[in-house]
Design a protein around this motif. Structure first.
Motif, PDB file in Angstrom:
ATOM      1  N   PHE A  79     -27.740 -48.760  -4.891  1.00 55.10           N
ATOM      2  CA  PHE A  79     -27.800 -47.850  -6.131  1.00 55.10           C
ATOM      3  C   PHE A  79     -26.593 -48.255  -6.993  1.00 55.10           C
ATOM      4  O   PHE A  79     -26.967 -48.563  -8.154  1.00 55.10           O
ATOM      5  N   GLU A  80     -25.459 -48.315  -6.639  1.00 59.78           N
ATOM      6  CA  GLU A  80     -24.139 -48.299  -7.463  1.00 59.78           C
ATOM      7  C   GLU A  80     -24.028 -49.935  -7.890  1.00 59.78           C
ATOM      8  O   GLU A  80     -23.938 -49.804  -8.885  1.00 59.78           O
ATOM      9  N   ALA A  81     -24.546 -50.857  -6.997  1.00 61.65           N
ATOM     10  CA  ALA A  81     -24.476 -52.257  -7.821  1.00 61.65           C
ATOM     11  C   ALA A  81     -25.544 -52.200  -8.848  1.00 61.65           C
ATOM     12  O   ALA A  81     -25.372 -52.903  -9.758  1.00 61.65           O
ATOM     13  N   GLN A  82     -26.821 -51.557  -8.562  1.00 59.16           N
ATOM     14  CA  GLN A  82     -27.818 -51.716  -9.707  1.00 59.16           C
ATOM     15  C   GLN A  82     -27.124 -51.060 -10.808  1.00 59.16           C
ATOM     16  O   GLN A  82     -27.521 -51.379 -12.239  1.00 59.16           O
ATOM     17  N   PHE A  83     -26.513 -49.705 -10.824  1.00 55.20           N
ATOM     18  CA  PHE A  83     -26.000 -49.163 -12.083  1.00 55.20           C
ATOM     19  C   PHE A  83     -24.850 -49.974 -12.585  1.00 55.20           C
ATOM     20  O   PHE A  83     -24.732 -50.216 -13.702  1.00 55.20           O
ATOM     21  N   ASP A  84     -23.912 -50.855 -11.774  1.00 57.65           N
ATOM     22  CA  ASP A  84     -23.070 -51.527 -12.670  1.00 57.65           C
ATOM     23  C   ASP A  84     -23.664 -52.863 -13.130  1.00 57.65           C
ATOM     24  O   ASP A  84     -23.478 -53.166 -14.388  1.00 57.65           O
ATOM     25  N   PHE A  85     -24.608 -53.271 -12.510  1.00 58.34           N
ATOM     26  CA  PHE A  85     -25.378 -54.387 -13.119  1.00 58.34           C
ATOM     27  C   PHE A  85     -26.269 -54.040 -14.458  1.00 58.34           C
ATOM     28  O   PHE A  85     -26.141 -54.640 -15.378  1.00 58.34           O
ATOM     29  N   VAL A 176     -15.580 -49.841 -21.797  1.00 66.12           N
ATOM     30  CA  VAL A 176     -16.846 -49.959 -20.940  1.00 66.12           C
ATOM     31  C   VAL A 176     -16.521 -49.158 -19.776  1.00 66.12           C
ATOM     32  O   VAL A 176     -17.372 -48.265 -19.248  1.00 66.12           O
ATOM     33  N   GLU A 177     -15.289 -49.133 -19.034  1.00 64.82           N
ATOM     34  CA  GLU A 177     -15.134 -48.231 -17.763  1.00 64.82           C
ATOM     35  C   GLU A 177     -15.180 -46.788 -18.417  1.00 64.82           C
ATOM     36  O   GLU A 177     -15.432 -46.183 -17.470  1.00 64.82           O
ATOM     37  N   SER A 178     -14.828 -46.641 -19.575  1.00 69.06           N
ATOM     38  CA  SER A 178     -14.542 -45.039 -19.912  1.00 69.06           C
ATOM     39  C   SER A 178     -15.794 -44.511 -19.827  1.00 69.06           C
ATOM     40  O   SER A 178     -16.270 -43.421 -19.632  1.00 69.06           O
ATOM     41  N   ILE A 179     -16.797 -45.501 -20.649  1.00 69.59           N
ATOM     42  CA  ILE A 179     -18.107 -44.947 -20.910  1.00 69.59           C
ATOM     43  C   ILE A 179     -18.846 -44.802 -19.479  1.00 69.59           C
ATOM     44  O   ILE A 179     -19.635 -43.718 -19.118  1.00 69.59           O
ATOM     45  N   GLU A 181     -17.638 -44.082 -16.774  1.00 67.99           N
ATOM     46  CA  GLU A 181     -17.004 -42.942 -15.835  1.00 67.99           C
ATOM     47  C   GLU A 181     -17.648 -41.730 -16.411  1.00 67.99           C
ATOM     48  O   GLU A 181     -18.212 -41.038 -15.865  1.00 67.99           O
ATOM     49  N   ILE A 182     -17.766 -41.558 -17.950  1.00 72.73           N
ATOM     50  CA  ILE A 182     -18.305 -40.465 -18.282  1.00 72.73           C
ATOM     51  C   ILE A 182     -19.643 -40.308 -17.867  1.00 72.73           C
ATOM     52  O   ILE A 182     -20.223 -39.512 -17.569  1.00 72.73           O
ATOM     53  N   ILE A 183     -20.471 -41.397 -18.179  1.00 66.26           N
ATOM     54  CA  ILE A 183     -22.026 -41.334 -17.760  1.00 66.26           C
ATOM     55  C   ILE A 183     -22.250 -41.059 -16.390  1.00 66.26           C
ATOM     56  O   ILE A 183     -23.101 -40.276 -15.926  1.00 66.26           O
ATOM     57  N   SER A 184     -21.331 -41.590 -15.638  1.00 68.72           N
ATOM     58  CA  SER A 184     -21.545 -41.103 -14.052  1.00 68.72           C
ATOM     59  C   SER A 184     -21.089 -39.841 -13.646  1.00 68.72           C
ATOM     60  O   SER A 184     -21.590 -39.034 -12.759  1.00 68.72           O
ATOM     61  N   LYS A 185     -19.738 -39.562 -13.960  1.00 61.44           N
ATOM     62  CA  LYS A 185     -19.215 -38.484 -13.305  1.00 61.44           C
ATOM     63  C   LYS A 185     -18.640 -37.245 -14.546  1.00 61.44           C
ATOM     64  O   LYS A 185     -17.769 -36.395 -14.007  1.00 61.44           O
ATOM     65  N   GLY A 186     -18.912 -37.652 -15.774  1.00 59.38           N
ATOM     66  CA  GLY A 186     -18.695 -36.669 -16.771  1.00 59.38           C
ATOM     67  C   GLY A 186     -17.098 -36.819 -17.429  1.00 59.38           C
ATOM     68  O   GLY A 186     -16.253 -37.634 -16.813  1.00 59.38           O
ATOM     69  N   MET A 187     -16.997 -36.016 -18.360  1.00 53.64           N
ATOM     70  CA  MET A 187     -15.561 -36.071 -19.193  1.00 53.64           C
ATOM     71  C   MET A 187     -14.655 -34.984 -18.755  1.00 53.64           C
ATOM     72  O   MET A 187     -13.448 -34.968 -19.020  1.00 53.64           O
ATOM     73  N   PHE A 188     -15.512 -34.129 -17.730  1.00 58.55           N
ATOM     74  CA  PHE A 188     -14.645 -32.792 -17.699  1.00 58.55           C
ATOM     75  C   PHE A 188     -13.785 -33.119 -16.474  1.00 58.55           C
ATOM     76  O   PHE A 188     -14.369 -33.808 -15.428  1.00 58.55           O
TER      77      PHE A 188
END
Lengths: 191, 191
Positions: A79-85, A176-179, A181-188
């Motif tokens: 799954f993680e690989a798919q997300f990165d892709f 891109v990395e920031s986005i 991160e927010i999408i996966s783990k949030g900005m809080f």
DNA sequence: AATTTAAGTGACACAAGTGTAACTTAAACT
DNA sequence: AGTTTAAGTTACACTTGTGTCACTTAAATT
């Protein structure tokens, strides 16, 4: 049987794409296109009845390319690989998002033929979502994604993230990395 | 000193807003507006030299209203309350986002006066960000927000979330709550 | 070489929006 | 009542893009 064409389909679509991205839907017209192809405006009417039909044809072509790329998500392992892709693909093909928004600017066509293919065109985002359903399902099944959030919200947010305007010119990798991160783990921050 | 005007500024701006949202930038023209105001097209030229000047004027007015609402974020108590306030405001005033995208469709004006106010207009998103800087700062200072993510990415993502197309008609409350959850805590399940 | 046929051209009529300016109208001030 | 002034109207010239059609051109077929 007859004389050869002065321009190829590739050249045509390449220019259509360039012009749509540069001038948008309203700024796109046969006069300009003909000029760039170095043919007369009238010649274009041999192939397309009007602007909408041409744009629709082009978009179907372009989107099918994109969906082709997208389909490869299934070969990406876990799954993680798919997300990165997926995120990489979206940010590499940023134009696709812009082009989709052009379609939404298209008024209701007078032409019947154009109307039919425009309907097909409007279904393409949904088709894209469909291709990604397996990705989301996998994530939820593996308990990697929150199960109570609707699939379409997740996919919508992922696709929309490409359109965030980078007013301050943050470097692409950080951006891109920031986005991601927010999408996966949030900005809080974790409390 | 002279006869009274047949229409008020409020009426004018109300119609401009309605027409921009309904027909977009290209579909907006003086003929249609004059018809709705029940005056002649020529009369509009007494007040605005052209369409761009009118739209720009309207947008400055509209954005200042929005920024006024936004400024109240400071009276909302702690960080979480401010976050909720911001999200609610953005989803309640969804049109603002649409209107901003109209501005980006505006071609480079020929008119000088319009050029100047258009520059002012393009700075408004930045001004908005500035107003929200204190909100982000508070969050980071209180260790509620991740400090390594740039402010502009956070704000950009928050504002862009209004534009996610709800293709499947998810109910508004579910929709908004889902987006808030992803933005704050991500779409990944806790491992 | 003559013929066929699709590619390409150029002129035309059309539609829709733009900007202007002379003119008319009505309210307010003298 | 007459004058002033800004609001509003109308007609005109202009611009830009559209769609069509009779015509010309050049490659392939016979």
């Amino acid at each position: 049987m007859a004389r050869e064409r002065k321009f190829s389909n590739e050249e045509l679509f390449r220019l259509v794409k360039k012009m749509l991205l540069q001038h948008g839907y309203e700024g796109f017209h046969f006069g300009l296109l003909a000029e760039q192809l170095d043919i007369s405006r009238g010649a274009l009417y041999k192939y397309y009845e009007n602007k909408d039909e041409l744009i629709t044809d082009f978009m179907l072509f372009e989107m099918q390319l994109f969906i082709g790329d997208l389909a490869q998500i299934e070969n990406q392992g876990d799954f993680e690989a798919q997300f990165d892709f997926l995120m990489k693909l979206i940010f590499d093909k940023a134009e696709v998002h812009q082009l989709i928004s052009v379609v939404q600017q298209m008024g209701s066509s007078s032409n019947d033929k154009a109307k039919v293919s425009k309907e097909r065109l409007e279904k393409l985002p949904l088709e894209m979502y469909h291709y990604l359903q397996s990705f989301i399902s996998l994530g939820k099944k593996e308990r990697k994604l929150k199960e109570h959030i609707p699939d379409s919200v997740m996919l919508g947010l992922i696709f929309q993230s490409i359109a965030i305007p980078n007013h301050f010119g943050i470097p692409k990798s950080v951006w891109v990395e920031s986005i991601k991160e927010i999408i996966s783990k949030g900005m809080f921050a974790h409390s």
